[in-house]
Scaffold this active site. Structure first.
Site, short mmCIF file in Angstrom:
data_model
loop_
_atom_site.label_atom_id
_atom_site.label_comp_id
_atom_site.label_asym_id
_atom_site.label_seq_id
_atom_site.Cartn_x
_atom_site.Cartn_y
_atom_site.Cartn_z
N THR A 13 35.85 33.93 33.69
CA THR A 13 36.50 35.33 33.26
C THR A 13 35.86 36.50 34.66
O THR A 13 35.42 35.99 35.83
CB THR A 13 34.72 36.19 32.86
OG1 THR A 13 33.62 35.27 33.12
CG2 THR A 13 34.37 34.72 31.76
N ASP A 14 35.71 37.70 34.22
CA ASP A 14 36.13 38.54 35.13
C ASP A 14 35.02 39.21 34.71
O ASP A 14 34.26 39.87 33.53
CB ASP A 14 37.49 39.33 36.32
CG ASP A 14 38.48 40.07 34.95
OD1 ASP A 14 37.74 40.41 34.02
OD2 ASP A 14 39.55 39.65 35.32
N GLN A 15 35.01 41.11 35.58
CA GLN A 15 34.86 41.92 35.24
C GLN A 15 34.18 43.17 34.32
O GLN A 15 33.78 43.59 33.79
CB GLN A 15 33.69 42.58 36.31
CG GLN A 15 34.10 43.75 36.50
CD GLN A 15 33.96 44.31 38.25
OE1 GLN A 15 33.73 43.80 38.68
NE2 GLN A 15 34.59 45.74 38.05
N GLY A 17 34.79 40.96 31.47
CA GLY A 17 34.31 40.18 30.04
C GLY A 17 34.62 39.20 29.82
O GLY A 17 34.84 38.73 28.27
#
Lengths: 148, 148, 148, 148
Positions: A13-15, A17
């Site tokens: 995942t990345d920021q 979400g």
């Protein structure tokens, strides 16, 4: 053939979400390996026979977001000429069946020193077998529906 | 020697909104390559001479979170025996100097077929040169402060 | 509890022909998620209740190389205090049982705004349940051997 | 605007000895962030104003292999409508100027809760400025050649 399944980890995942966009190419690769094992081969074995299948092009369409802990199913279809193999991918979320992403890759058959070469007969025969099986399981699926 | 610098990209973050913990080992590796280039070598060249330096152990202590677009500076110190090299890492955020993470890796010198071997003389000499330079630049830094 | 299993993909390897060292921290994370699901929880659910478990420290010892298409089993054991959770990991190759890597991570329990907090009762109870189950399956294993 | 530069690390390569195909999407992302900083913005700032730019589609054509320690330059061009932004990428190897890969991404402008929205005026103005600058530096380059 069962679809390839992969569970999304935190590291995927990345920021925002959701699964980082590059990671779909990892999932596609997992699905290719799974498909090739389903043919009774393994990509490791193909390499040990001196054949590599580097990628020429890849694309992804992102339709919905996949999230942490989602289980993704990657369905794959394959077509080929004597020197190129093309895979099409469809990524579903197992929980609700939603289509998350589509994509494709094209691979070229190369021999030692990465020179393009015609796919050897043993590889083509295996791939041909895989297509027959994909087709018959698709047919079986339709019949199943018809009968159900 | 200038510290290694790396800017955090979206793909480095996870859904907690910070750099995913495994990526610090990527930053450490970037810093090792940078250090080796600073010795007038390159890890590619070391490999082409038949020496590999696979990792035996690694650790990270996570002190603060690094975020998207942060520029991280990785400071490195090196010690070695005839067969092992140890790197210590200190990751700072460039903007405010905050210490983000500490860590270490230990590498063993191996020859062809991954058999452990003593580090060759040309490698030890370069490493020895790097330590002298690290020491003198640390001294220079202290003098700089004293005079400033 | 079944160990977490992960099959090495091409994207996990590096040009040394083995799994890149940072990826073991991904495998460890996969094993933690698997362990937490085995407790009848999910890390997603823990987060949705306002608790995060960021990592304070991590280490890996690399004993053997893992290769493309290897299936790795990650065995995990867990201990905790009121504010910290420690996991120990042991990575085996499924094919031959070889121990590939060992490692650990320590996590701190934080609430909203990433402030350290005591683990809530519902989490401790689940973890306590997991330890009992790990212990009883270990005992079962020993008995199995004694009887075999 | 200077092109985005990234040096290939070991962790970017795979056992074929070249950059793993998914990592080009990481390089493209690095180039987008660099481009946006060149506009006097930052993607972090765009997000803090409530605008996200998730990717709708991505493609890569792989023309040559990039190797460990290669420095890659990613040139980028941008076009947009009121709701979508399209980036085209061209990846060169700095050492010899060889074109390694081409690609594109399309992004949609979304507001809170990931609902598509028209790009705000401040973003469009910045993007418009960037295109003017790209065009004028391209012109300057041509003139430079003509005069050279």
């Amino acid at each position: 053939m069962e679809p390839y399944r992969v569970r999304v980890i935190y590291g995927d995942t990345d920021q925002m979400g959701v699964v980082y966009y590059a990671n779909y190419l990892r999932f596609f690769e997992g699905a290719r390996g799974h498909f090739i094992r389903g043919l009774g081969l393994s990509y490791r074995e193909i390499e040990s026979r001196g054949i590599l299948l580097p990628v020429l092009e890849a694309s992804v369409q992102y339709l919905k977001s996949a999230k942490y802990e989602d289980v993704l199913e990657v369905h794959l279809s394959e077509t080929h000429t004597r020197v190129k193999i093309r895979f099409e991918y469809k990524v579903h979320r197992e929980q609700d069946g939603a289509v998350i992403a589509l994509g494709h890759t094209v691979h070229v058959c190369v021999g030692p020193e990465l020179r393009p070469t015609r796919a050897p007969e043993w590889l083509l025969q295996k791939l041909q077998g895989g297509r027959l099986e994909l087709r018959s399981s698709a047919t079986a699926g339709q019949e199943g529906k018809r009968n159900g």
